[in-house]
Design a protein around this motif. Structure first.
Motif: not given
Ligand code: ZN
Ligand code: PBG
Length: 324
Positions: A119-123, A129-131, A164-166
């Motif tokens: 669970v992260c946004l960076c991809e 960025h992860c957020g 979650p890895s953010d």
């Molecule tokens: Zn990330």
């Protein structure tokens, strides 16, 4: 008891004796295999810096997941590479996004394989960025809502565990609350609790196409110099509801793992990251080391330091070694 009464070599004489007194071992049951699913058709791209690791489109991804299951590996960890990226990472929480589709397909083909989602946004963000970004900085609290939505969409697709890895503050609390509210109270959270800002992630960012387009991740991932901070981060994540806590990277942070093991009774995971994998592969290719033995010794070191779960790109190879 000292020499000559004590002779350590007595119990090292034969393999049978050595295995009788062996303190730790690696089992295929400990392994999690990270996999990359990419939007598109008939794609099987080997990641240049990670020999043996592929970006796979859905049909190939499902086949690979079945192979993983057939090897006796209990779990996979899914990363997604979308076609469209935007400022707010919309594809991350699209109920029909590439990860959500992959989860549904894998669970249909292989119901007993444990599916963990990153669970992260960076991809999924255009800036990598992860957020989400405001004034050139990653905004913590607004990001939490998106991560919670992402985690719920993974659970709704059938994910067994969300990870979650953010490294945003308060994400475990936000995700736990959102999952519970949607009725997913028995979906565990495996938190990347002590995740360091590491140069060892380089090859992964090729694989996941997730390198930040500006700056770096040091304002949210941990400073590699810190031990006590890791203890605090883990304590907070447990407090917020994490079921499994992770240390990442692995090999350069075995001390952190051992300290956490001494302190906590929760299941501990370690992420043997991309750079650790690539270094072994490169040195083995050059003939500088015996790649297979170094792989098995590395995995063993995680168990010795106290890990219960090892997330590793070596999972398939190791499963084959453990089988013979
Ligand atoms: Zn990330
Ligand atoms: C992104 C993420 C990263 C990894 C897993 N999730 C890397 C990063 O922070 O850029 C690293 C995995 C690896 O190196 O194998 N949130």
């Amino acid at each position: 008891m000292y020499f000559p009464a004590y002779r350590g070599r007595r119990l090292r004489k034969t393999e049978k004796l050595r295995s009788l007194v062996r303190e730790t071992s690696v089992s295929v049951n400990d392994l999690v295999y990270p996999m990359f699913v990419i939007e598109g058709k008939n794609i099987k791209n080997e990641v240049k810096s990670m020999p043996g690791v592929f970006q796979l489109s859905l049909e190939n991804f499902v086949k690979e997941a079945q192979d993983v299951y057939a090897l006796g590996i209990p779990a996979i960890l899914i990363f997604g590479i979308p076609k469209k990226k935007d400022e707010v990472g919309s594809e991350a929480y699209n109920p029909n996004g590439i990860v959500q589709q992959a989860v549904r397909k894998v669970k249909a083909a292989c119901p007993d394989l444990i599916v963990i989602t990153d669970v992260c946004l960076c991809e999924f963000t255009s800036h990598g960025h992860c957020g989400i970004i405001a004034d050139g900085d990653v905004v913590n609290d607004d990001t939490l809502e998106l991560l919670a939505e992402e985690a719920v969409s993974h659970a709704a697709a059938g994910a067994d565990i969300v990870a979650p890895s953010d490294m945003m503050d308060g994400r475990v609390l936000a995700i736990r609350a959102a999952l519970d509210e949607e009725g997913f109270y028995d979906i565990p959270i495996m938190s990347y609790a002590a995740k360091y800002a590491s140069a060892y992630y380089g090859p992964f960012r090729d694989a996941a196409e997730s390198a930040p387009t500006f700056g770096d991740r040091r304002s949210y991932q941990m400073d590699p110099a810190n031990t006590r901070e890791a203890m605090r981060e883990v304590a907070l994540d447990i407090e917020e509801g994490a079921d499994i806590v992770m240390v990442k990277p692995g090999l350069p942070y075995l001390d952190i793992l051992a300290n956490l093991r001494a302190e906590y009774d929760l299941p501990l995971a370690v992420y043997n990251v991309s750079g650790e994998y690539s270094m072994v592969k490169a040195a083995a290719k050059l003939g500088y080391i015996d790649g297979e033995r170094v792989m098995m010794e590395t995995l063993l070191s995680f168990k010795r330091a106290g890990a219960d779960i090892i997330i590793t790109y070596f999972a398939k190879e190791a499963a084959k070694v453990l089988r013979r």
